[in-house]
Write a protein that holds these residues in place. Sequence first.
Motif, PDB file in Angstrom:
ATOM      1  N   HIS A 135     -10.168 -11.617   5.157  1.00 62.11           N
ATOM      2  CA  HIS A 135      -8.989 -10.788   5.416  1.00 62.11           C
ATOM      3  C   HIS A 135      -8.723 -10.779   6.917  1.00 62.11           C
ATOM      4  O   HIS A 135      -9.657 -10.646   7.711  1.00 62.11           O
TER       5      HIS A 135
ATOM      6  N   ILE B 145       2.348 -17.156  -1.505  1.00 59.52           N
ATOM      7  CA  ILE B 145       1.118 -16.671  -2.113  1.00 59.52           C
ATOM      8  C   ILE B 145       0.668 -17.694  -3.158  1.00 59.52           C
ATOM      9  O   ILE B 145       1.458 -18.144  -3.970  1.00 59.52           O
TER      10      ILE B 145
ATOM     11  N   THR C 126      -2.972 -13.154  -0.308  1.00 57.00           N
ATOM     12  CA  THR C 126      -1.982 -12.126   0.018  1.00 57.00           C
ATOM     13  C   THR C 126      -1.412 -12.431   1.390  1.00 57.00           C
ATOM     14  O   THR C 126      -2.062 -13.069   2.228  1.00 57.00           O
TER      15      THR C 126
ATOM     16  N   SER D 134       1.373 -10.136   4.057  1.00 56.64           N
ATOM     17  CA  SER D 134       2.336  -9.059   4.258  1.00 56.64           C
ATOM     18  C   SER D 134       2.821  -9.073   5.702  1.00 56.64           C
ATOM     19  O   SER D 134       2.042  -8.803   6.627  1.00 56.64           O
TER      20      SER D 134
END
Length: 150
Positions: free
Chosen positions: A93, A48, A68, A70
């Motif tokens: 995103h 990150i 970000t 994940s």
Amino acid sequence: MPRVVRSTIIDAPVDALWSVLRDFNGHESWHPIVARSEIERSQPSDRIGCVRRFTLQDGSELREQLLTLSDLEMTFSYCLLDTPIPLFNYVAHVRLLPVTDGNRSFWHWESRFTTPPGREAELAATVGDEVYTNGIEAVRQLPALARQEG
């Protein structure tokens, strides 16, 4: 504020697709508009805050930062830091979800940004078509994601 969204089904298992997309510096190997790319300061491409500096086929140089990532949710976000293209406050995103019918993947890619007045539609089309649609179609063709027929 323009919002660009592209979603599609990829005929590959979600883990295989995620292994390609989670590499923040991997776009050099699959996106047709990226000529070369490197992570600054030799940081890992999944850290990150790391910054990728890349050159497009037309010679333009851009810098993006990973905001970000994940592995659990199969998502990442990034922003543009430097670009000759007048996209301001650009944040994107990416999210993958498994599609149980046929062991396929749902890929959602979206961004929001501002532009100079009057250029919203033009630049939204550039991001949506040249970046997202062309990138998605290039990933579809990757041999690593080709279906193995039994």
